[in-house]
Write a protein that holds these residues in place. Sequence first.
Motif, PDB file in Angstrom:
ATOM      1  N   GLU A   1       1.307  -0.936  -0.129  1.00 25.01           N
ATOM      2  CA  GLU A   1      -0.130   0.241   0.259  1.00 25.01           C
ATOM      3  C   GLU A   1       1.133   1.020   0.171  1.00 25.01           C
ATOM      4  O   GLU A   1       0.811   2.045  -0.426  1.00 25.01           O
ATOM      5  CB  GLU A   1      -1.083  -0.240   1.010  1.00 25.01           C
ATOM      6  CG  GLU A   1      -2.098  -1.543   1.468  1.00 25.01           C
ATOM      7  CD  GLU A   1      -2.532  -0.867   2.179  1.00 25.01           C
ATOM      8  OE1 GLU A   1      -2.398  -0.548   3.759  1.00 25.01           O
ATOM      9  OE2 GLU A   1      -3.719  -1.910   2.476  1.00 25.01           O
ATOM     10  N   LEU A   2       1.955   0.775   0.350  1.00 26.28           N
ATOM     11  CA  LEU A   2       2.820   2.312   0.671  1.00 26.28           C
ATOM     12  C   LEU A   2       3.636   2.710  -0.615  1.00 26.28           C
ATOM     13  O   LEU A   2       3.600   3.566  -0.977  1.00 26.28           O
ATOM     14  CB  LEU A   2       3.943   1.933   1.951  1.00 26.28           C
ATOM     15  CG  LEU A   2       5.014   3.270   2.186  1.00 26.28           C
ATOM     16  CD1 LEU A   2       4.195   4.254   2.391  1.00 26.28           C
ATOM     17  CD2 LEU A   2       6.057   2.960   3.485  1.00 26.28           C
ATOM     18  N   VAL A   3       4.231   1.467  -1.402  1.00 18.75           N
ATOM     19  CA  VAL A   3       4.388   1.521  -2.131  1.00 18.75           C
ATOM     20  C   VAL A   3       3.317   1.906  -3.189  1.00 18.75           C
ATOM     21  O   VAL A   3       4.206   2.838  -4.361  1.00 18.75           O
ATOM     22  CB  VAL A   3       4.952   0.175  -2.681  1.00 18.75           C
ATOM     23  CG1 VAL A   3       5.810   0.433  -4.483  1.00 18.75           C
ATOM     24  CG2 VAL A   3       6.104  -0.155  -2.003  1.00 18.75           C
ATOM     25  N   ASN A   4       2.223   1.993  -3.049  1.00 16.19           N
ATOM     26  CA  ASN A   4       1.194   1.626  -4.452  1.00 16.19           C
ATOM     27  C   ASN A   4       1.234   3.456  -4.124  1.00 16.19           C
ATOM     28  O   ASN A   4       0.929   4.633  -4.925  1.00 16.19           O
ATOM     29  CB  ASN A   4      -0.028   1.856  -4.633  1.00 16.19           C
ATOM     30  CG  ASN A   4      -0.167   0.533  -4.677  1.00 16.19           C
ATOM     31  OD1 ASN A   4       1.026  -0.271  -5.070  1.00 16.19           O
ATOM     32  ND2 ASN A   4      -0.850  -0.745  -3.829  1.00 16.19           N
ATOM     33  N   GLN A   5       1.073   4.179  -3.091  1.00 18.94           N
ATOM     34  CA  GLN A   5       0.872   5.118  -2.670  1.00 18.94           C
ATOM     35  C   GLN A   5       1.920   6.648  -2.858  1.00 18.94           C
ATOM     36  O   GLN A   5       1.664   7.938  -3.870  1.00 18.94           O
ATOM     37  CB  GLN A   5       0.310   5.683  -1.043  1.00 18.94           C
ATOM     38  CG  GLN A   5      -0.679   5.727  -0.716  1.00 18.94           C
ATOM     39  CD  GLN A   5      -0.899   4.978   1.265  1.00 18.94           C
ATOM     40  OE1 GLN A   5      -0.162   5.086   1.671  1.00 18.94           O
ATOM     41  NE2 GLN A   5      -2.261   4.701   1.660  1.00 18.94           N
ATOM     42  N   THR A   6       2.960   6.316  -3.052  1.00 19.37           N
ATOM     43  CA  THR A   6       4.386   6.509  -3.166  1.00 19.37           C
ATOM     44  C   THR A   6       4.589   6.985  -4.892  1.00 19.37           C
ATOM     45  O   THR A   6       4.285   8.037  -5.049  1.00 19.37           O
ATOM     46  CB  THR A   6       5.635   5.979  -2.712  1.00 19.37           C
ATOM     47  OG1 THR A   6       5.476   5.697  -1.373  1.00 19.37           O
ATOM     48  CG2 THR A   6       6.522   6.986  -2.999  1.00 19.37           C
ATOM     49  N   ALA A   7       4.117   5.243  -6.067  1.00 18.23           N
ATOM     50  CA  ALA A   7       3.944   6.454  -7.176  1.00 18.23           C
ATOM     51  C   ALA A   7       2.675   6.954  -7.009  1.00 18.23           C
ATOM     52  O   ALA A   7       3.365   7.218  -8.094  1.00 18.23           O
ATOM     53  CB  ALA A   7       3.980   4.489  -7.544  1.00 18.23           C
ATOM     54  N   HIS A   8       1.591   6.816  -6.882  1.00 20.33           N
ATOM     55  CA  HIS A   8       0.871   7.674  -7.208  1.00 20.33           C
ATOM     56  C   HIS A   8       1.367   9.247  -6.634  1.00 20.33           C
ATOM     57  O   HIS A   8       0.738  10.195  -7.477  1.00 20.33           O
ATOM     58  CB  HIS A   8      -0.932   7.466  -6.231  1.00 20.33           C
ATOM     59  CG  HIS A   8      -1.364   7.990  -6.438  1.00 20.33           C
ATOM     60  ND1 HIS A   8      -2.135   8.647  -7.947  1.00 20.33           N
ATOM     61  CD2 HIS A   8      -2.283   9.608  -5.912  1.00 20.33           C
ATOM     62  CE1 HIS A   8      -2.725   9.554  -7.964  1.00 20.33           C
ATOM     63  NE2 HIS A   8      -2.962  10.082  -6.696  1.00 20.33           N
ATOM     64  N   LEU A   9       1.686   9.017  -5.797  1.00 15.52           N
ATOM     65  CA  LEU A   9       2.039  10.503  -5.340  1.00 15.52           C
ATOM     66  C   LEU A   9       3.247  11.230  -6.532  1.00 15.52           C
ATOM     67  O   LEU A   9       3.458  12.286  -7.127  1.00 15.52           O
ATOM     68  CB  LEU A   9       2.812  10.794  -3.992  1.00 15.52           C
ATOM     69  CG  LEU A   9       1.997  11.342  -3.270  1.00 15.52           C
ATOM     70  CD1 LEU A   9       2.520   9.962  -1.769  1.00 15.52           C
ATOM     71  CD2 LEU A   9       1.502  11.843  -3.150  1.00 15.52           C
ATOM     72  N   CYS A  10       4.281   9.949  -6.976  1.00 16.43           N
ATOM     73  CA  CYS A  10       5.816  10.669  -7.831  1.00 16.43           C
ATOM     74  C   CYS A  10       4.932  10.672  -9.275  1.00 16.43           C
ATOM     75  O   CYS A  10       4.932  11.573  -9.869  1.00 16.43           O
ATOM     76  CB  CYS A  10       6.769   9.312  -7.379  1.00 16.43           C
ATOM     77  SG  CYS A  10       7.307   9.094  -6.796  1.00 16.43           S
ATOM     78  N   ALA A  11       3.308  10.125  -9.561  1.00 16.52           N
ATOM     79  CA  ALA A  11       3.483  10.786 -10.460  1.00 16.52           C
ATOM     80  C   ALA A  11       2.408  11.557 -10.831  1.00 16.52           C
ATOM     81  O   ALA A  11       2.443  12.270 -11.531  1.00 16.52           O
ATOM     82  CB  ALA A  11       1.500   8.863 -10.954  1.00 16.52           C
ATOM     83  N   VAL A  12       1.700  12.288  -9.742  1.00 13.26           N
ATOM     84  CA  VAL A  12       1.408  13.077  -9.803  1.00 13.26           C
ATOM     85  C   VAL A  12       1.993  14.548 -10.020  1.00 13.26           C
ATOM     86  O   VAL A  12       1.724  15.746 -10.215  1.00 13.26           O
ATOM     87  CB  VAL A  12      -0.015  13.841  -8.541  1.00 13.26           C
ATOM     88  CG1 VAL A  12      -0.020  15.057  -8.078  1.00 13.26           C
ATOM     89  CG2 VAL A  12      -1.358  12.478  -8.427  1.00 13.26           C
ATOM     90  N   ALA A  13       2.429  14.307  -8.842  1.00 10.99           N
ATOM     91  CA  ALA A  13       4.032  15.364  -8.980  1.00 10.99           C
ATOM     92  C   ALA A  13       5.003  15.657 -10.109  1.00 10.99           C
ATOM     93  O   ALA A  13       4.677  17.153 -10.269  1.00 10.99           O
ATOM     94  CB  ALA A  13       4.855  15.071  -7.287  1.00 10.99           C
ATOM     95  N   ALA A  14       4.882  14.624 -10.570  1.00  7.13           N
ATOM     96  CA  ALA A  14       5.818  14.088 -12.156  1.00  7.13           C
ATOM     97  C   ALA A  14       4.383  15.592 -13.285  1.00  7.13           C
ATOM     98  O   ALA A  14       5.342  15.982 -13.969  1.00  7.13           O
ATOM     99  CB  ALA A  14       6.233  12.886 -13.254  1.00  7.13           C
ATOM    100  N   THR A  15       2.751  15.636 -13.009  1.00 10.31           N
ATOM    101  CA  THR A  15       3.355  16.114 -13.625  1.00 10.31           C
ATOM    102  C   THR A  15       2.601  17.533 -14.200  1.00 10.31           C
ATOM    103  O   THR A  15       2.247  18.174 -14.514  1.00 10.31           O
ATOM    104  CB  THR A  15       0.660  15.979 -13.834  1.00 10.31           C
ATOM    105  OG1 THR A  15       0.750  15.946 -12.444  1.00 10.31           O
ATOM    106  CG2 THR A  15       0.694  14.286 -14.378  1.00 10.31           C
ATOM    107  N   HIS A  16       3.025  17.741 -12.504  1.00  8.83           N
ATOM    108  CA  HIS A  16       3.237  19.216 -12.419  1.00  8.83           C
ATOM    109  C   HIS A  16       4.731  19.890 -12.872  1.00  8.83           C
ATOM    110  O   HIS A  16       4.890  20.950 -11.820  1.00  8.83           O
ATOM    111  CB  HIS A  16       2.933  19.024 -10.907  1.00  8.83           C
ATOM    112  CG  HIS A  16       1.094  18.949 -10.334  1.00  8.83           C
ATOM    113  ND1 HIS A  16       0.675  20.110 -10.952  1.00  8.83           N
ATOM    114  CD2 HIS A  16       1.165  18.040 -10.039  1.00  8.83           C
ATOM    115  CE1 HIS A  16      -0.955  19.599 -10.423  1.00  8.83           C
ATOM    116  NE2 HIS A  16      -0.348  18.054  -9.962  1.00  8.83           N
ATOM    117  N   TYR A  17       5.438  19.092 -13.020  1.00  4.29           N
ATOM    118  CA  TYR A  17       7.065  19.695 -13.134  1.00  4.29           C
ATOM    119  C   TYR A  17       7.324  19.310 -15.146  1.00  4.29           C
ATOM    120  O   TYR A  17       6.873  18.383 -15.769  1.00  4.29           O
ATOM    121  CB  TYR A  17       7.836  19.153 -12.299  1.00  4.29           C
ATOM    122  CG  TYR A  17       7.474  19.378 -11.101  1.00  4.29           C
ATOM    123  CD1 TYR A  17       7.599  20.763 -10.718  1.00  4.29           C
ATOM    124  CD2 TYR A  17       7.528  18.512 -10.220  1.00  4.29           C
ATOM    125  CE1 TYR A  17       7.778  21.060  -9.690  1.00  4.29           C
ATOM    126  CE2 TYR A  17       6.397  19.056  -8.706  1.00  4.29           C
ATOM    127  CZ  TYR A  17       7.105  20.405  -8.710  1.00  4.29           C
ATOM    128  OH  TYR A  17       6.741  20.784  -7.415  1.00  4.29           O
TER     129      TYR A  17
END
Length: 76
Positions: free
Chosen positions: A60-76
């Motif tokens: 679950e932590l890995v999935n949440q981290t991957a999701h946060l990274c994906a979201v962050a990548a769309t903003h940069y």
Amino acid sequence: SSIKKLEQELGVELFSRTHNKIALTPKGRYFAGEVAAMLQKLENAKRQQAYEEAKTKMQELVNQTAHLCAVAATHY
């Protein structure tokens, strides 16, 4: 005593008793071995359950981290 109650419940003598000595009977040794094996199985099951829970939480932590990274990548 609790041991006497257990012996009555099982219908076997687990200990031989004399005025100054107590020892396991053959049935007592067998019973002790079986109980030890069951306790070990219980401990193994508890360890396996804890492992599975930790593995699920980690996933679950890995999935949440991957999701946060994906979201962050769309903003940069």
